[in-house]
Design an enzyme around this catalytic site. Structure first.
Site, PDB file in Angstrom:
ATOM      1  N   SER A  20      45.480  39.019  47.615  1.00  0.00           N
ATOM      2  CA  SER A  20      43.549  39.118  47.858  1.00  0.00           C
ATOM      3  C   SER A  20      42.862  38.274  46.739  1.00  0.00           C
ATOM      4  O   SER A  20      41.437  38.724  47.384  1.00  0.00           O
ATOM      5  CB  SER A  20      44.010  40.645  46.989  1.00  0.00           C
ATOM      6  OG  SER A  20      43.914  40.450  45.619  1.00  0.00           O
ATOM      7  N   LYS A  27      40.890  40.476  40.072  1.00  0.00           N
ATOM      8  CA  LYS A  27      39.951  40.894  41.187  1.00  0.00           C
ATOM      9  C   LYS A  27      38.487  39.565  40.458  1.00  0.00           C
ATOM     10  O   LYS A  27      38.271  39.868  38.995  1.00  0.00           O
ATOM     11  CB  LYS A  27      39.566  42.225  41.659  1.00  0.00           C
ATOM     12  CG  LYS A  27      40.665  42.778  41.849  1.00  0.00           C
ATOM     13  CD  LYS A  27      40.890  42.335  43.498  1.00  0.00           C
ATOM     14  CE  LYS A  27      41.791  43.390  44.657  1.00  0.00           C
ATOM     15  NZ  LYS A  27      42.810  42.343  44.456  1.00  0.00           N
TER      16      LYS A  27
END
Length: 153
Positions: free
Chosen positions: A74, A111
């Site tokens: 990701s 993230k």
């Protein structure tokens, strides 16, 4: 969402691999004085100018630093790949735009932290993953700020 230095004592899920720096002392490695050209080759100066301890460059706050190994894709757009090791400093203040380790519903994730109005978001650096909005459906807590990425070529 909690953003700041007061972090949860919640234990990470067993599937996350957390590693702590050792207290074994400095490991100094040779540092070549000349730079390596990334463009055209040039004659190399092949002598060592001094010794380099990577801990001095990667770890600013040893008591608050840990390593975590990445699982997944990701964050490939940020240069963070599956299997990389992240250096995470829990003493740094999370801020808009920083790459962070966060606890989302009891699991650690890496993230990019972004602020949109009054909301905090965790954004992937891969279009295949949706953003995570703080407090929307569950727990969301910033655990530490990523300061470096270690990966093999």
């Amino acid at each position: 969402m909690r953003v700041g230095r007061s972090m949860s004592n919640k234990k990470p899920q067993p599937r996350n691999e957390l590693l702590l720096p050792t207290n074994g002392g400095a490991v100094e490695l040779p540092l070549a004085e000349s730079r390596v050209p990334a463009g055209f080759p040039s004659p190399a100066d092949d002598y060592i100018a001094r010794r380099l301890d990577l801990n001095e460059h990667l770890i600013r706050h040893p008591a608050a630093t840990f390593f975590v190994r990445v699982a997944g894709d990701s964050m490939t757009g940020a240069g963070i790949n599956d299997g990389d090791i992240l250096v995470v400093d829990r003493s740094l203040e999370p801020a808009d735009g920083k790459v962070v380790i966060a606890v989302v519903d009891g699991e650690l994730v890496v993230k990019r932290l972004r602020r949109r109005g009054d909301d905090w978001l965790l954004l992937a650096e891969n279009d295949g993953y949706p953003p995570i909005t703080a407090g929307e459906d569950g727990e969301f807590e910033v655990w530490g700020v990523v300061t470096s990425v270690i990966h093999s070529l």
